[in-house]
Design a protein around this motif. Structure first.
Motif, PDB file in Angstrom:
ATOM      1  N   ALA A  36     -15.866   3.406  -7.829  1.00 39.57           N
ATOM      2  CA  ALA A  36     -14.686   3.956  -7.157  1.00 39.57           C
ATOM      3  C   ALA A  36     -14.471   3.242  -5.824  1.00 39.57           C
ATOM      4  N   GLY A  37     -13.208   2.973  -5.546  1.00 39.80           N
ATOM      5  CA  GLY A  37     -12.835   2.418  -4.250  1.00 39.80           C
ATOM      6  C   GLY A  37     -12.115   3.497  -3.447  1.00 39.80           C
ATOM      7  N   LEU A  38     -12.477   3.610  -2.189  1.00 37.31           N
ATOM      8  CA  LEU A  38     -11.791   4.554  -1.287  1.00 37.31           C
ATOM      9  C   LEU A  38     -11.057   3.713  -0.258  1.00 37.31           C
ATOM     10  N   TRP A  39      -9.759   3.868  -0.203  1.00 33.25           N
ATOM     11  CA  TRP A  39      -8.911   3.033   0.664  1.00 33.25           C
ATOM     12  C   TRP A  39      -8.255   3.955   1.682  1.00 33.25           C
ATOM     13  N   PHE A  40      -8.707   3.854   2.909  1.00 32.12           N
ATOM     14  CA  PHE A  40      -8.207   4.739   3.971  1.00 32.12           C
ATOM     15  C   PHE A  40      -7.140   4.010   4.793  1.00 32.12           C
ATOM     16  N   ALA A  41      -5.961   4.603   4.869  1.00 36.77           N
ATOM     17  CA  ALA A  41      -4.886   4.016   5.676  1.00 36.77           C
ATOM     18  C   ALA A  41      -5.101   4.414   7.127  1.00 36.77           C
ATOM     19  N   LEU A  42      -5.393   3.446   7.974  1.00 34.32           N
ATOM     20  CA  LEU A  42      -5.582   3.742   9.396  1.00 34.32           C
ATOM     21  C   LEU A  42      -4.277   3.605  10.161  1.00 34.32           C
ATOM     22  N   GLU A  43      -3.253   3.130   9.459  1.00 35.12           N
ATOM     23  CA  GLU A  43      -1.884   3.065   9.969  1.00 35.12           C
ATOM     24  C   GLU A  43      -0.979   3.291   8.763  1.00 35.12           C
ATOM     25  N   ASP A  44       0.273   3.598   9.017  1.00 32.34           N
ATOM     26  CA  ASP A  44       1.213   3.713   7.902  1.00 32.34           C
ATOM     27  C   ASP A  44       1.224   2.391   7.125  1.00 32.34           C
ATOM     28  N   ALA A  45       1.210   2.498   5.812  1.00 30.12           N
ATOM     29  CA  ALA A  45       1.270   1.296   4.966  1.00 30.12           C
ATOM     30  C   ALA A  45       2.551   1.358   4.146  1.00 30.12           C
ATOM     31  N   THR A  46       3.404   0.382   4.330  1.00 34.65           N
ATOM     32  CA  THR A  46       4.703   0.363   3.664  1.00 34.65           C
ATOM     33  C   THR A  46       4.882  -0.984   2.953  1.00 34.65           C
ATOM     34  N   VAL A  47       5.952  -1.074   2.176  1.00 36.18           N
ATOM     35  CA  VAL A  47       6.242  -2.349   1.500  1.00 36.18           C
ATOM     36  C   VAL A  47       6.379  -3.457   2.548  1.00 36.18           C
ATOM     37  N   GLU A  48       6.980  -3.124   3.688  1.00 40.25           N
ATOM     38  CA  GLU A  48       7.233  -4.138   4.724  1.00 40.25           C
ATOM     39  C   GLU A  48       5.938  -4.702   5.314  1.00 40.25           C
ATOM     40  N   ASN A  49       4.950  -3.840   5.552  1.00 44.04           N
ATOM     41  CA  ASN A  49       3.738  -4.372   6.197  1.00 44.04           C
ATOM     42  C   ASN A  49       2.576  -4.589   5.214  1.00 44.04           C
ATOM     43  N   GLY A  50       2.880  -4.596   3.917  1.00 44.65           N
ATOM     44  CA  GLY A  50       1.864  -5.034   2.959  1.00 44.65           C
ATOM     45  C   GLY A  50       1.011  -3.928   2.385  1.00 44.65           C
ATOM     46  N   CYS A  51       1.635  -2.854   1.922  1.00 47.55           N
ATOM     47  CA  CYS A  51       0.896  -1.750   1.297  1.00 47.55           C
ATOM     48  C   CYS A  51       0.290  -2.192  -0.034  1.00 47.55           C
ATOM     49  N   LEU A  52      -0.552  -1.334  -0.611  1.00 44.02           N
ATOM     50  CA  LEU A  52      -1.084  -1.596  -1.944  1.00 44.02           C
ATOM     51  C   LEU A  52       0.018  -1.448  -2.987  1.00 44.02           C
ATOM     52  N   TRP A  53      -0.153  -2.201  -4.065  1.00 42.90           N
ATOM     53  CA  TRP A  53       0.645  -2.022  -5.274  1.00 42.90           C
ATOM     54  C   TRP A  53      -0.360  -1.840  -6.417  1.00 42.90           C
TER      55      TRP A  53
END
Ligand code: FE2
Length: 278
Positions: free
Chosen positions: A163-180
């Motif tokens: 399992a991978g745990l991915w914690f967003a420490l800032e907002d993640a959006t399409v503009e700044n390179g969020c996960l897909w």
């Protein structure tokens, strides 16, 4: 910690978003600690430019021997032709890895907090081993792409349940390179392994040459403090950050204590520093 619906969703789609999992204070604590580490770090020590393209990593000893250390990896295009940094080091670092959770008290506390234990237990990882942690910067304007991949390619276990745990420490959006991610893509099997060859090099072992159906990728935009749970077989990627906002994230990878963890996985620990649970 998880409702039956959430658990079903995780099993069905291979990932699950938990908004508001970590408080903003906890996120800021990790960000401040990472910032301090970067300030203390002397870039002259670096012998490698981190790259998401496999061929550049193949001969990368710096990477291969970072499983029991805290090391700094630069963006691929962080250096000028003469080897000097194009921007200040604070804006050039791609990530820090891979034993933050065992070596740094701030990251250790966060990684082994009760909330993290509870959510791990909820997806069947009651006493997992914490094998890898990364602080990912995804810098404004130069944060590089991470091509579509499965985490089990890099952290292979038998059975392949990690399992991978991915914690967003800032907002993640399409503009700044969020996960897909490709919903349900974790059921397509493991495509490749990235392993440590007997010749002490990194090597790809490909089981399935079929390209990922990238048209099925959906953006996973999340707000600061969110946790994205990722099945190890889930195909996911992130695009370049061309915006002027950073997209800091912290990731942690768990394996079941009873799983077989082969000696040819790139990430190995010396006998003096074995993987530990929570
Ligand atoms: Fe990944």
């Amino acid at each position: 910690m998880l409702t039956p619906e959430q658990l079903a969703d995780y099993n069905e789609r291979g990932f699950l978003v938990l908004e508001g999992f970590a408080g903003h204070d906890a996120c800021d604590q990790l960000r401040n600690r990472a910032e301090e580490m970067v300030q203390e770090f002397d870039p002259a020590e670096v012998v490698s430019i981190f790259s998401t393209r496999e061929q550049n990593r193949l001969t990368d000893d710096y990477f291969m021997h970072s499983g029991d250390k805290i090391r700094f990896f630069f963006e691929e295009n962080a250096f000028l032709a003469d080897g000097q940094l194009r921007f200040e080091k604070e804006k050039s670092i791609n990530k820090i890895g891979h034993a933050l959770h065992d070596l740094d008290p701030v990251f250790d506390n966060f990684s082994r907090s009760q909330n993290v234990r509870d959510v791990a237990a909820a997806i069947g990882f009651a006493n997992p081993l914490l094998v890898q942690s990364m602080y990912i910067f995804k810098q404004p304007n130069i944060g590089g792409e991470v091509a579509c991949h499965q985490d089990s390619t890099f952290i292979y276990t038998e059975p392949t349940e990690i399992a991978g745990l991915w914690f967003a420490l800032e907002d993640a959006t399409v503009e700044n390179g969020c996960l897909w991610a490709i919903p349900g893509g974790h059921r397509r099997g493991l495509k490749s392994r990235w392993l440590h060859s007997p010749a002490d090099r990194m090597e790809f072992q490909v089981f399935d040459n079929e390209p990922w159906p990238e048209e099925e990728l959906v953006p996973v935009e999340v707000s600061k403090g969110s946790l994205i749970l990722l099945h190890g077989l889930l195909p996911h990627r992130s695009l370049e950050n061309r915006s002027d906002r950073s997209r800091h994230a912290y990731t942690l990878h768990l394996i079941p204590a009873e799983a077989n963890y082969p000696l040819d996985n790139w990430l190995q620990r010396p006998a003096t520093m074995p993987f530990r649970t929570f």
